[in-house]
Design a protein around this motif. Structure first.
Motif, PDB file in Angstrom:
ATOM      1  N   GLU A   1      60.648  40.198  28.308  1.00  0.00           N
ATOM      2  CA  GLU A   1      59.273  40.701  28.274  1.00  0.00           C
ATOM      3  C   GLU A   1      58.491  40.395  29.538  1.00  0.00           C
ATOM      4  O   GLU A   1      57.592  41.140  29.917  1.00  0.00           O
ATOM      5  CB  GLU A   1      58.526  40.126  27.061  1.00  0.00           C
ATOM      6  CG  GLU A   1      59.125  40.510  25.728  1.00  0.00           C
ATOM      7  CD  GLU A   1      59.153  42.019  25.535  1.00  0.00           C
ATOM      8  OE1 GLU A   1      58.160  42.672  25.914  1.00  0.00           O
ATOM      9  OE2 GLU A   1      60.164  42.537  25.015  1.00  0.00           O
ATOM     10  N   GLU A   2      58.842  39.286  30.209  1.00  0.00           N
ATOM     11  CA  GLU A   2      58.022  38.854  31.348  1.00  0.00           C
ATOM     12  C   GLU A   2      58.848  38.012  32.304  1.00  0.00           C
ATOM     13  O   GLU A   2      59.506  37.052  31.896  1.00  0.00           O
ATOM     14  CB  GLU A   2      56.830  38.030  30.844  1.00  0.00           C
ATOM     15  CG  GLU A   2      55.934  37.504  31.948  1.00  0.00           C
ATOM     16  CD  GLU A   2      54.863  36.572  31.415  1.00  0.00           C
ATOM     17  OE1 GLU A   2      53.706  36.700  31.826  1.00  0.00           O
ATOM     18  OE2 GLU A   2      55.201  35.699  30.586  1.00  0.00           O
TER      19      GLU A   2
ATOM     20  N   ASP B   1      70.988  39.236  32.014  1.00  0.00           N
ATOM     21  CA  ASP B   1      70.924  37.804  31.727  1.00  0.00           C
ATOM     22  C   ASP B   1      69.665  37.432  30.959  1.00  0.00           C
ATOM     23  O   ASP B   1      69.667  36.472  30.169  1.00  0.00           O
ATOM     24  CB  ASP B   1      70.983  36.996  33.032  1.00  0.00           C
ATOM     25  CG  ASP B   1      72.340  37.089  33.723  1.00  0.00           C
ATOM     26  OD1 ASP B   1      73.322  37.466  33.050  1.00  0.00           O
ATOM     27  OD2 ASP B   1      72.411  36.806  34.928  1.00  0.00           O
ATOM     28  N   LEU B   2      68.584  38.170  31.192  1.00  0.00           N
ATOM     29  CA  LEU B   2      67.321  37.914  30.482  1.00  0.00           C
ATOM     30  C   LEU B   2      67.292  38.569  29.108  1.00  0.00           C
ATOM     31  O   LEU B   2      66.327  38.387  28.355  1.00  0.00           O
ATOM     32  CB  LEU B   2      66.133  38.422  31.306  1.00  0.00           C
ATOM     33  CG  LEU B   2      65.826  37.727  32.633  1.00  0.00           C
ATOM     34  CD1 LEU B   2      64.637  38.391  33.317  1.00  0.00           C
ATOM     35  CD2 LEU B   2      65.570  36.245  32.436  1.00  0.00           C
ATOM     36  N   GLY B   3      68.310  39.367  28.799  1.00  0.00           N
ATOM     37  CA  GLY B   3      68.312  40.079  27.528  1.00  0.00           C
ATOM     38  C   GLY B   3      67.657  41.438  27.593  1.00  0.00           C
ATOM     39  O   GLY B   3      67.460  42.093  26.565  1.00  0.00           O
ATOM     40  N   ALA B   4      67.308  41.895  28.818  1.00  0.00           N
ATOM     41  CA  ALA B   4      66.712  43.220  29.006  1.00  0.00           C
ATOM     42  C   ALA B   4      67.815  44.236  29.284  1.00  0.00           C
ATOM     43  O   ALA B   4      68.896  43.892  29.769  1.00  0.00           O
ATOM     44  CB  ALA B   4      65.713  43.199  30.149  1.00  0.00           C
ATOM     45  N   ARG B   5      67.551  45.492  29.009  1.00  0.00           N
ATOM     46  CA  ARG B   5      68.538  46.553  29.217  1.00  0.00           C
ATOM     47  C   ARG B   5      68.560  46.968  30.689  1.00  0.00           C
ATOM     48  O   ARG B   5      67.523  47.334  31.250  1.00  0.00           O
ATOM     49  CB  ARG B   5      68.210  47.754  28.345  1.00  0.00           C
ATOM     50  CG  ARG B   5      69.197  48.909  28.497  1.00  0.00           C
ATOM     51  CD  ARG B   5      68.856  50.047  27.570  1.00  0.00           C
ATOM     52  NE  ARG B   5      68.982  49.638  26.174  1.00  0.00           N
ATOM     53  CZ  ARG B   5      68.713  50.426  25.150  1.00  0.00           C
ATOM     54  NH1 ARG B   5      68.281  51.667  25.361  1.00  0.00           N
ATOM     55  NH2 ARG B   5      68.852  49.978  23.917  1.00  0.00           N
ATOM     56  N   PRO B   6      69.726  46.930  31.336  1.00  0.00           N
ATOM     57  CA  PRO B   6      69.818  47.406  32.726  1.00  0.00           C
ATOM     58  C   PRO B   6      69.493  48.901  32.795  1.00  0.00           C
ATOM     59  O   PRO B   6      69.632  49.631  31.812  1.00  0.00           O
ATOM     60  CB  PRO B   6      71.273  47.129  33.102  1.00  0.00           C
ATOM     61  CG  PRO B   6      71.743  46.098  32.122  1.00  0.00           C
ATOM     62  CD  PRO B   6      71.000  46.382  30.854  1.00  0.00           C
ATOM     63  N   PRO B   7      69.100  49.383  33.972  1.00  0.00           N
ATOM     64  CA  PRO B   7      68.715  50.798  34.093  1.00  0.00           C
ATOM     65  C   PRO B   7      69.918  51.725  34.103  1.00  0.00           C
ATOM     66  O   PRO B   7      71.044  51.317  34.412  1.00  0.00           O
ATOM     67  CB  PRO B   7      67.994  50.832  35.444  1.00  0.00           C
ATOM     68  CG  PRO B   7      68.693  49.765  36.237  1.00  0.00           C
ATOM     69  CD  PRO B   7      68.969  48.662  35.246  1.00  0.00           C
TER      70      PRO B   7
ATOM     71  N   LEU C   1      60.926  47.735  32.064  1.00  0.00           N
ATOM     72  CA  LEU C   1      61.160  46.499  32.805  1.00  0.00           C
ATOM     73  C   LEU C   1      60.264  45.387  32.280  1.00  0.00           C
ATOM     74  O   LEU C   1      59.174  45.644  31.764  1.00  0.00           O
ATOM     75  CB  LEU C   1      60.890  46.714  34.292  1.00  0.00           C
ATOM     76  CG  LEU C   1      61.850  47.611  35.069  1.00  0.00           C
ATOM     77  CD1 LEU C   1      61.410  47.720  36.518  1.00  0.00           C
ATOM     78  CD2 LEU C   1      63.270  47.074  34.991  1.00  0.00           C
ATOM     79  N   PRO C   2      60.696  44.137  32.445  1.00  0.00           N
ATOM     80  CA  PRO C   2      59.803  43.027  32.108  1.00  0.00           C
ATOM     81  C   PRO C   2      58.513  43.097  32.927  1.00  0.00           C
ATOM     82  O   PRO C   2      58.506  43.602  34.058  1.00  0.00           O
ATOM     83  CB  PRO C   2      60.627  41.792  32.478  1.00  0.00           C
ATOM     84  CG  PRO C   2      62.049  42.255  32.493  1.00  0.00           C
ATOM     85  CD  PRO C   2      62.008  43.685  32.923  1.00  0.00           C
ATOM     86  N   GLU C   3      57.449  42.601  32.364  1.00  0.00           N
ATOM     87  CA  GLU C   3      56.188  42.506  33.104  1.00  0.00           C
ATOM     88  C   GLU C   3      56.404  41.664  34.358  1.00  0.00           C
ATOM     89  O   GLU C   3      57.250  40.763  34.395  1.00  0.00           O
ATOM     90  CB  GLU C   3      55.135  41.852  32.202  1.00  0.00           C
ATOM     91  CG  GLU C   3      53.705  42.012  32.685  1.00  0.00           C
ATOM     92  CD  GLU C   3      53.167  43.414  32.460  1.00  0.00           C
ATOM     93  OE1 GLU C   3      52.445  43.893  33.347  1.00  0.00           O
ATOM     94  OE2 GLU C   3      53.475  44.027  31.423  1.00  0.00           O
ATOM     95  N   ASN C   4      55.668  41.998  35.418  1.00  0.00           N
ATOM     96  CA  ASN C   4      55.654  41.229  36.673  1.00  0.00           C
ATOM     97  C   ASN C   4      56.858  41.478  37.572  1.00  0.00           C
ATOM     98  O   ASN C   4      57.073  40.731  38.525  1.00  0.00           O
ATOM     99  CB  ASN C   4      55.541  39.712  36.435  1.00  0.00           C
ATOM    100  CG  ASN C   4      54.399  39.345  35.538  1.00  0.00           C
ATOM    101  OD1 ASN C   4      53.380  40.036  35.496  1.00  0.00           O
ATOM    102  ND2 ASN C   4      54.554  38.257  34.795  1.00  0.00           N
ATOM    103  N   LEU C   5      57.651  42.517  37.321  1.00  0.00           N
ATOM    104  CA  LEU C   5      58.829  42.796  38.141  1.00  0.00           C
ATOM    105  C   LEU C   5      58.752  44.210  38.719  1.00  0.00           C
ATOM    106  O   LEU C   5      58.408  45.158  38.015  1.00  0.00           O
ATOM    107  CB  LEU C   5      60.111  42.667  37.306  1.00  0.00           C
ATOM    108  CG  LEU C   5      61.424  43.023  38.027  1.00  0.00           C
ATOM    109  CD1 LEU C   5      61.713  42.024  39.151  1.00  0.00           C
ATOM    110  CD2 LEU C   5      62.596  43.056  37.042  1.00  0.00           C
ATOM    111  N   LEU C   6      59.086  44.317  40.020  1.00  0.00           N
ATOM    112  CA  LEU C   6      59.130  45.606  40.710  1.00  0.00           C
ATOM    113  C   LEU C   6      60.386  45.634  41.570  1.00  0.00           C
ATOM    114  O   LEU C   6      60.785  44.608  42.136  1.00  0.00           O
ATOM    115  CB  LEU C   6      57.889  45.789  41.594  1.00  0.00           C
ATOM    116  CG  LEU C   6      57.783  47.086  42.403  1.00  0.00           C
ATOM    117  CD1 LEU C   6      57.560  48.281  41.480  1.00  0.00           C
ATOM    118  CD2 LEU C   6      56.643  46.992  43.426  1.00  0.00           C
ATOM    119  N   VAL C   7      61.018  46.801  41.683  1.00  0.00           N
ATOM    120  CA  VAL C   7      62.195  46.968  42.536  1.00  0.00           C
ATOM    121  C   VAL C   7      61.911  48.093  43.527  1.00  0.00           C
ATOM    122  O   VAL C   7      61.433  49.166  43.139  1.00  0.00           O
ATOM    123  CB  VAL C   7      63.445  47.302  41.701  1.00  0.00           C
ATOM    124  CG1 VAL C   7      64.698  47.235  42.579  1.00  0.00           C
ATOM    125  CG2 VAL C   7      63.579  46.345  40.520  1.00  0.00           C
ATOM    126  N   VAL C   8      62.193  47.862  44.822  1.00  0.00           N
ATOM    127  CA  VAL C   8      61.855  48.832  45.862  1.00  0.00           C
ATOM    128  C   VAL C   8      63.006  48.979  46.852  1.00  0.00           C
ATOM    129  O   VAL C   8      63.961  48.205  46.852  1.00  0.00           O
ATOM    130  CB  VAL C   8      60.575  48.415  46.626  1.00  0.00           C
ATOM    131  CG1 VAL C   8      59.388  48.310  45.689  1.00  0.00           C
ATOM    132  CG2 VAL C   8      60.789  47.096  47.363  1.00  0.00           C
TER     133      VAL C   8
END
Length: 465
Positions: free
Chosen positions: A150-151, A188-194, A310-317
Motif C-alpha cells: 500500500e505504501e 517482495d512487498l506483496g504488490a502485483r508487478p506490472p 502502485l504503492p503510494e509514494n512510488l514513481l518509476v521513470v
C-alpha cells in the motif's frame, strides 16, 4: 510508518540523466538524495555502467526544451561546452524507407554531443543549483523497497564497504535504467508487478568516434541512412552525428542476420553496404579515434506501471519504465519530458498530496506512448521480434506511417507534421488532424529525389577531403 511520519526527503535511484532531471524537478519542494551504485566522473568522461553512451544519442527539441524549463541555462552551458545545435530538417541528410527526405527550412532542432558531455553538464547544473538540496550517495546499491503493497516508506541499501542500511523517505523514484529491479521489489512487498511488453528485432549497435575530414563546412549535417523493414532483408542503418571538437560519432546497426561487428576493418565495408553508400564514402575520409564499441541490449521493453495500482509514494521513470531501440533516439527526451511532468505536478500540488505520483505515472505514459509507437512500429515487422508477430493493429499502424513518410519526402507540410512528432513537441494525434490526413491521401507534391540532397558546398568539401 505513516506518510505524515516519514522524513521530508525524496530518494531517486540512479545517477544518470533521468535521475538528475527528476532530482531537480523534486528539489523545488523537498530535499533529494540520489543513490548511485557507480562512482560518477568529475567531467565529461565515460561511466562504467553506461555502455550505450558510446553510441549516437539525440536530444530532440521536445526534450531540450523540457530540460531548459526544469534547469534554466543548461542549453547555454551545453553550447559553451561544444555541443552543436543542428536545425531540422535543414541540417539532416536522411534516406527514409520511402526515399530521401528534402531539407526543408528550419522548423525544429536537435542538440548533438557525446552522451558523456550531456550527462556531465546536466549533473553539474543540478548539483550547483538550489544550495545543496540535491545530494548524491555514490558507490551505494539499492537492494529493495521498504514499506508495504500500500505504501513505500524508503529503500534498503548496501554501501561500498558492504554494510547495509535502511533509508526512509517521503517518496521514492526509480530512475535506475534498463536494469530496474522494481518489478521484483514490488513482488517482495506483496504488490502485483506490472504487465510488460517486449519487442526485440535482435538489433546490434556498433559505433566509433572519428575526427571529421578537414575543410568541411561548420554546419555539417547529420547523415542518416535508414533501413527498409519490408524489404525481406535484415534492417541495416547508419548515422553520422557531428559532435563537439570537430568529431563525428558514427553508429551502424543491423537486425538478426545483418549485424555489424566490432572489427574496425569491417566497419567501413558495412557502411558501404547500406541502402546508399554515402556514410561509407565519408568514413573513408575520416580518422578513427578509438575502437569500435558494440552493444546488443537494444530490445524495446516496456512496463505498464500506469495500468497498475502502485504503492503510494512510488514513481518509476526513464528506461526503468520503457527502454527503446535507440534507432530514433527518444530515450533522453522522454526522460526529460517525464521529469517536466513531475516538476509541474509538485510545484502545483506539493509532494504530500495523496495519489499524486500515481497520477504522474499515468501522465508520463503519454510521452512513452509516442516514442513506443515509433520504435515498435518498425521493429515489430522483423522476424522473431515478438512471439506471435505483429498484431493487426500494429500492421495497420505501420502502413499508415509508411504513407505519411512517403508523403513527407515531397510535402513540406507533412514533413513538418511528422517532425513535430519525431522531436516530441507534439503527440501522435498531430498526424490525425484533417490537414495531415488530406496531405497523406494526396501523397507527395514533389517527385522523389534520386540521391542525397547535399548542397554544392558540401559536395565540393567531400571531393576535396
Amino acid at each position: 510508518m505513516t506518510a505524515s511520519a516519514l522524513p521530508r526527503r525524496a530518494i531517486v535511484i540512479g545517477g544518470g540523466l533521468a535521475a538528475m532531471l527528476t532530482a531537480q524537478a523534486l528539489s523545488t519542494r523537498i530535499e533529494v538524495v540520489v543513490i548511485e551504485r557507480d562512482t560518477l566522473p568529475e567531467g565529461p568522461l565515460h561511466r562504467k555502467n553506461l555502455p550505450q553512451a558510446h553510441h549516437v544519442h539525440h536530444l530532440w527539441a521536445g526534450g531540450a526544451e523540457a530540460i531548459e524549463t526544469i534547469l534554466p541555462g543548461t542549453l547555454k552551458a551545453l553550447t559553451a561546452a561544444g555541443a552543436r545545435r543542428i536545425p531540422l530538417t535543414t541540417g539532416m541528410v536522411a534516406l527514409s524507407p520511402q526515399g530521401w527526405f528534402r531539407r526543408w527550412d528550419e522548423s525544429h532542432y536537435t542538440i548533438a554531443c557525446h552522451r558523456d558531455l550531456l550527462d556531465w553538464v546536466v549533473r553539474d547544473q543540478v548539483l550547483k543549483a538550489d544550495d545543496g538540496r540535491v545530494t548524491v550517495m555514490q558507490g551505494t546499491e539499492v537492494l529493495g523497497l521498504t514499506g508495504s503493497a500500500e505504501e513505500v516508506t524508503g529503500v534498503h541499501i548496501r554501501h561500498a564497504d558492504g554494510s547495509e542500511d535502511t533509508l526512509s523517505a517521503t517518496l521514492v523514484v526509480d530512475a535506475g535504467g534498463r536494469g530496474s529491479r522494481t518489478p521484483h521489489w514490488l513482488a517482495d512487498l506483496g504488490a502485483r508487478p506490472p504487465a510488460t511488453r517486449r519487442v526485440d528485432s535482435g538489433l546490434v549497435y556498433a559505433s566509433v568516434l572519428c575526427q571529421e575530414p578537414p575543410g568541411l563546412p561548420e554546419s555539417w549535417p547529420i547523415i542518416n541512412i535508414q533501413a527498409a523493414p519490408r524489404s525481406g532483408r535484415p534492417g541495416q542503418t547508419g548515422v553520422i552525428l557531428p559532435i563537439e571538437n570537430g568529431r563525428w560519432l558514427v553508429t551502424l546497426s543491423g537486425t538478426r542476420g545483418g549485424e555489424p561487428t566490432g572489427d574496425l576493418a569491417e566497419f567501413t565495408e558495412f557502411a558501404l553496404g547500406l541502402r546508399h553508400p554515402l556514410i561509407g564514402e565519408l568514413l573513408g575520409k575520416a580518422t578513427p579515434l578509438g575502437p569500435v564499441h558494440v552493444t546488443r541490449m537494444t530490445a524495446n521493453h516496456r512496463h505498464y506501471y500506469e495500468r497498475s495500482r502502485l504503492p503510494e509514494n512510488l514513481l518509476v521513470v526513464g528506461d526503468a519504465v520503457a527502454a527503446f531501440n535507440p534507432l530514433y533516439g527518444h530515450g533522453m527526451s522522454v526522460a526529460a519530458q517525464s521529469a517536466l511532468t513531475l516538476y509541474r505536478a509538485v510545484r502545483r500540488h506539493g509532494c504530500d498530496t495523496p495519489g499524486l505520483l500515481r497520477r504522474v505515472q499515468k501522465d508520463i505514459a503519454r510521452h512513452v506512448d509516442t516514442a513506443w509507437t515509433f520504435a515498435v512500429g518498425t521493429d515489430v515487422l522483423y522476424d522473431g521480434a515478438t512471439e506471435g508477430g505483429p498484431t493487426a493493429s500494429e500492421r495497420l499502424s505501420a502502413r499508415f506511417v509508411d504513407r505519411l513518410t512517403r508523403t513527407a519526402t515531397g510535402s513540406g507540410r507533412m514533413a513538418r507534421a511528422l517532425t513535430d512528432v519525431m522531436v516530441l513537441q507534439k503527440g501522435p494525434q498531430r498526424l490525425l488532424r484533417p490537414a495531415a490526413l488530406v496531405s497523406a491521401a494526396r501523397g507527395p507534391l514533389k517527385p522523389p529525389l534520386t540521391g542525397p540532397p547535399l548542397s554544392p558546398e558540401e559536395r565540393r568539401a567531400i571531393d576535396d577531403a
